[in-house]
Design a protein around this motif. Structure first.
Motif, PDB file in Angstrom:
ATOM      1  N   THR A  60       0.800  -1.365  -0.041  1.00  0.00           N
ATOM      2  CA  THR A  60      -0.184   0.081   0.097  1.00  0.00           C
ATOM      3  C   THR A  60       0.845   1.262  -0.115  1.00  0.00           C
ATOM      4  O   THR A  60       0.177   2.349  -0.541  1.00  0.00           O
ATOM      5  N   ASN A  61       2.151   0.862   0.328  1.00  0.00           N
ATOM      6  CA  ASN A  61       3.037   2.224   0.366  1.00  0.00           C
ATOM      7  C   ASN A  61       3.849   2.396  -0.917  1.00  0.00           C
ATOM      8  O   ASN A  61       4.419   1.502  -1.509  1.00  0.00           O
ATOM      9  N   ARG A  62       3.370   3.024  -1.824  1.00  0.00           N
ATOM     10  CA  ARG A  62       3.782   3.316  -3.167  1.00  0.00           C
ATOM     11  C   ARG A  62       5.233   3.872  -3.192  1.00  0.00           C
ATOM     12  O   ARG A  62       5.908   3.304  -4.323  1.00  0.00           O
ATOM     13  N   THR A  63       5.829   4.236  -2.183  1.00  0.00           N
ATOM     14  CA  THR A  63       7.270   4.484  -2.314  1.00  0.00           C
ATOM     15  C   THR A  63       8.187   3.373  -2.232  1.00  0.00           C
ATOM     16  O   THR A  63       9.385   3.543  -2.693  1.00  0.00           O
ATOM     17  N   ILE A  64       7.596   2.077  -1.907  1.00  0.00           N
ATOM     18  CA  ILE A  64       8.377   1.141  -1.905  1.00  0.00           C
ATOM     19  C   ILE A  64       8.427   0.080  -3.207  1.00  0.00           C
ATOM     20  O   ILE A  64       8.799  -0.844  -3.352  1.00  0.00           O
ATOM     21  N   TRP A  65       7.278   0.411  -3.949  1.00  0.00           N
ATOM     22  CA  TRP A  65       6.963  -0.175  -5.271  1.00  0.00           C
ATOM     23  C   TRP A  65       8.331  -0.404  -6.129  1.00  0.00           C
ATOM     24  O   TRP A  65       8.592  -1.566  -6.539  1.00  0.00           O
ATOM     25  N   PRO A  66       9.107   0.630  -6.319  1.00  0.00           N
ATOM     26  CA  PRO A  66      10.435   0.437  -7.189  1.00  0.00           C
ATOM     27  C   PRO A  66      11.325  -0.542  -6.417  1.00  0.00           C
ATOM     28  O   PRO A  66      12.016  -1.390  -7.176  1.00  0.00           O
ATOM     29  N   VAL A 171     -10.829   8.879  16.641  1.00  0.00           N
ATOM     30  CA  VAL A 171      -9.780   7.790  16.147  1.00  0.00           C
ATOM     31  C   VAL A 171      -9.882   7.402  14.763  1.00  0.00           C
ATOM     32  O   VAL A 171      -8.756   7.446  14.090  1.00  0.00           O
ATOM     33  N   LEU A 172     -10.921   7.257  14.177  1.00  0.00           N
ATOM     34  CA  LEU A 172     -11.238   6.925  12.743  1.00  0.00           C
ATOM     35  C   LEU A 172     -10.456   8.303  11.850  1.00  0.00           C
ATOM     36  O   LEU A 172      -9.997   8.025  11.063  1.00  0.00           O
ATOM     37  N   THR A 173     -10.903   9.422  12.409  1.00  0.00           N
ATOM     38  CA  THR A 173     -10.684  10.759  11.473  1.00  0.00           C
ATOM     39  C   THR A 173      -9.078  10.945  11.582  1.00  0.00           C
ATOM     40  O   THR A 173      -8.482  11.598  10.862  1.00  0.00           O
ATOM     41  N   GLY A 174      -8.481  10.437  12.649  1.00  0.00           N
ATOM     42  CA  GLY A 174      -6.908  10.632  13.111  1.00  0.00           C
ATOM     43  C   GLY A 174      -6.086   9.659  12.420  1.00  0.00           C
ATOM     44  O   GLY A 174      -4.731   9.872  12.463  1.00  0.00           O
ATOM     45  N   LEU A 175      -6.652   8.478  11.857  1.00  0.00           N
ATOM     46  CA  LEU A 175      -5.853   7.317  11.467  1.00  0.00           C
ATOM     47  C   LEU A 175      -4.518   7.770  10.557  1.00  0.00           C
ATOM     48  O   LEU A 175      -3.526   7.281  10.428  1.00  0.00           O
ATOM     49  N   ALA A 176      -5.006   8.633   9.536  1.00  0.00           N
ATOM     50  CA  ALA A 176      -4.179   9.057   8.312  1.00  0.00           C
ATOM     51  C   ALA A 176      -2.656   9.846   8.937  1.00  0.00           C
ATOM     52  O   ALA A 176      -1.807   9.719   8.509  1.00  0.00           O
ATOM     53  N   GLU A 177      -3.045  10.529  10.150  1.00  0.00           N
ATOM     54  CA  GLU A 177      -1.974  11.136  10.766  1.00  0.00           C
ATOM     55  C   GLU A 177      -1.225  10.411  11.953  1.00  0.00           C
ATOM     56  O   GLU A 177      -0.246  10.936  12.617  1.00  0.00           O
ATOM     57  N   VAL A 178      -1.428   9.112  12.041  1.00  0.00           N
ATOM     58  CA  VAL A 178      -1.040   8.295  13.256  1.00  0.00           C
ATOM     59  C   VAL A 178       0.405   7.965  12.803  1.00  0.00           C
ATOM     60  O   VAL A 178       0.724   7.580  11.699  1.00  0.00           O
ATOM     61  N   PRO A 179       1.321   8.344  13.842  1.00  0.00           N
ATOM     62  CA  PRO A 179       2.850   8.097  13.483  1.00  0.00           C
ATOM     63  C   PRO A 179       3.151   7.090  13.752  1.00  0.00           C
ATOM     64  O   PRO A 179       2.888   6.188  14.657  1.00  0.00           O
ATOM     65  N   LEU A 180       4.138   6.246  12.815  1.00  0.00           N
ATOM     66  CA  LEU A 180       4.629   4.861  13.147  1.00  0.00           C
ATOM     67  C   LEU A 180       6.084   4.843  13.317  1.00  0.00           C
ATOM     68  O   LEU A 180       6.776   5.722  12.418  1.00  0.00           O
ATOM     69  N   ALA A 181       6.862   4.214  14.177  1.00  0.00           N
ATOM     70  CA  ALA A 181       8.414   4.270  14.038  1.00  0.00           C
ATOM     71  C   ALA A 181       8.549   2.898  14.351  1.00  0.00           C
ATOM     72  O   ALA A 181       8.012   2.066  15.316  1.00  0.00           O
ATOM     73  N   LEU A 182       9.615   2.357  13.555  1.00  0.00           N
ATOM     74  CA  LEU A 182      10.069   0.848  13.648  1.00  0.00           C
ATOM     75  C   LEU A 182      11.610   0.785  14.273  1.00  0.00           C
ATOM     76  O   LEU A 182      12.323   1.508  13.632  1.00  0.00           O
ATOM     77  N   GLU A 195      -1.107   7.739   6.706  1.00  0.00           N
ATOM     78  CA  GLU A 195      -1.273   8.374   5.203  1.00  0.00           C
ATOM     79  C   GLU A 195      -0.498   7.748   3.985  1.00  0.00           C
ATOM     80  O   GLU A 195      -0.597   7.758   2.909  1.00  0.00           O
ATOM     81  N   ASN A 196       0.712   7.084   4.449  1.00  0.00           N
ATOM     82  CA  ASN A 196       1.636   6.618   3.607  1.00  0.00           C
ATOM     83  C   ASN A 196       0.964   5.310   2.776  1.00  0.00           C
ATOM     84  O   ASN A 196       1.385   4.879   1.655  1.00  0.00           O
ATOM     85  N   ALA A 197      -0.008   4.700   3.566  1.00  0.00           N
ATOM     86  CA  ALA A 197      -0.979   3.693   2.975  1.00  0.00           C
ATOM     87  C   ALA A 197      -2.122   4.067   2.193  1.00  0.00           C
ATOM     88  O   ALA A 197      -3.169   4.154   2.817  1.00  0.00           O
ATOM     89  N   LEU A 198      -1.654   4.524   0.926  1.00  0.00           N
ATOM     90  CA  LEU A 198      -2.750   4.669  -0.211  1.00  0.00           C
ATOM     91  C   LEU A 198      -3.784   6.158   0.527  1.00  0.00           C
ATOM     92  O   LEU A 198      -4.712   6.321   0.040  1.00  0.00           O
ATOM     93  N   GLY A 199      -3.101   6.825   1.512  1.00  0.00           N
ATOM     94  CA  GLY A 199      -3.791   8.033   2.100  1.00  0.00           C
ATOM     95  C   GLY A 199      -4.316   7.782   3.349  1.00  0.00           C
ATOM     96  O   GLY A 199      -4.585   8.767   4.113  1.00  0.00           O
ATOM     97  N   GLY A 200      -4.414   6.594   3.934  1.00  0.00           N
ATOM     98  CA  GLY A 200      -4.807   6.109   5.181  1.00  0.00           C
ATOM     99  C   GLY A 200      -5.479   4.725   5.109  1.00  0.00           C
ATOM    100  O   GLY A 200      -6.119   4.245   4.326  1.00  0.00           O
ATOM    101  N   PRO A 201      -5.662   4.390   6.477  1.00  0.00           N
ATOM    102  CA  PRO A 201      -6.310   3.035   6.537  1.00  0.00           C
ATOM    103  C   PRO A 201      -7.831   2.798   5.926  1.00  0.00           C
ATOM    104  O   PRO A 201      -8.204   1.848   5.282  1.00  0.00           O
ATOM    105  N   ILE A 202      -8.697   3.998   6.008  1.00  0.00           N
ATOM    106  CA  ILE A 202      -9.914   3.704   5.425  1.00  0.00           C
ATOM    107  C   ILE A 202      -9.768   3.965   3.971  1.00  0.00           C
ATOM    108  O   ILE A 202     -10.472   3.063   3.309  1.00  0.00           O
ATOM    109  N   GLU A 203      -8.784   4.513   3.365  1.00  0.00           N
ATOM    110  CA  GLU A 203      -8.712   4.325   2.050  1.00  0.00           C
ATOM    111  C   GLU A 203      -8.327   3.024   1.381  1.00  0.00           C
ATOM    112  O   GLU A 203      -8.561   2.506   0.388  1.00  0.00           O
ATOM    113  N   VAL A 204      -7.409   2.360   2.345  1.00  0.00           N
ATOM    114  CA  VAL A 204      -6.893   1.063   2.038  1.00  0.00           C
ATOM    115  C   VAL A 204      -8.224   0.084   2.069  1.00  0.00           C
ATOM    116  O   VAL A 204      -8.254  -0.702   1.181  1.00  0.00           O
TER     117      VAL A 204
END
Length: 211
Positions: A60-66, A171-182, A195-204
């Motif tokens: 879902t993250n387009r930046t990793i497609w290449p 919670v639902l409206t904030g999903l696109a802005e949820v930060p993730l760190a690995l 939002e890195n995932a197609l714009g957000g989880p609902i968009e997925v």
């Protein structure tokens, strides 16, 4: 050439159950079609005979497609024997070249339909949870076509599910802005947000339902 769906599905099912790797199905001489890939994936699921508890959407993250040579998201199934809580151990030896991915997981209370808009789709969500997906590649060195990855159950290994959070409007409206760190120990490996995932989880979810 007509693909031997049964033979390819059995080969993949054997590889998945034994944590063995196989040559990818596609080649320059014979490309695997999307229809054949999903047909093989469906037959693999029939052979494995596992209980479905959900679906995963990958790439879902387009930046990793290449990086992987793919050009679209894929989907697979999550099964009951591959769903773990955070206090359960996961045997990584069960998977081929396992990798870890942080996830946002949606739990549904109503079945979504393709004609729903994003607000209506959000209304189908009962809970949200952080999670880790263990992905795997039965093809050596993570080299495959998007069709190969579909046939191999969307590269899904298992899902480790964190604490569930009620799907309130905030919670639902904030999903696109949820930060993730690995992190690997104290070292930050990667970061991003919903939002890195197609714009957000609902968009997925909308993408999955459209299929």
């Amino acid at each position: 050439m007509t693909r031997d769906i049964e033979s390819n599905a059995q080969t993949i099912a054997d590889a998945l159950t034994s944590a063995q790797q196989i040559p990818k199905l596609s080649s320059e001489a014979e490309q695997l079609s999307l229809d054949d890939a999903y047909s093989i994936a469906s037959r693999v699921r029939e052979i494995l005979g596992k209980e479905r508890v959900g679906r995963k959407v990958g790439f879902t993250n387009r930046t990793i497609w290449p990086v992987y040579g793919v050009d679209q998201p894929i989907w697979g199934e999550v099964h009951s024997d591959g769903l773990f809580s955070t206090d359960q151990p996961v045997n990584l030896a069960s998977y081929s070249e396992p990798r870890i991915e942080p996830e946002i997981v949606l739990g549904l209370k109503h079945a979504p339909t393709a004609e729903m808009n994003n607000e209506q789709l959000a209304g189908c969500v009962e809970w949200v949870a952080p999670g880790f997906e263990i992905v795997q590649s039965i093809y050596p060195n993570w080299k495959f076509s998007v069709e190969d990855s579909i046939a191999a159950q969307g590269l899904h290994g298992c899902l480790v599910l964190g604490d569930k959070i009620a799907a309130t409007h905030d919670v639902l409206t904030g999903l696109a802005e949820v930060p993730l760190a690995l992190f690997k120990g104290a070292e930050a490996i990667e970061s991003g947000k919903g939002e890195n995932a197609l714009g957000g989880p609902i968009e997925v979810l909308a993408h999955l339902v459209s299929l």
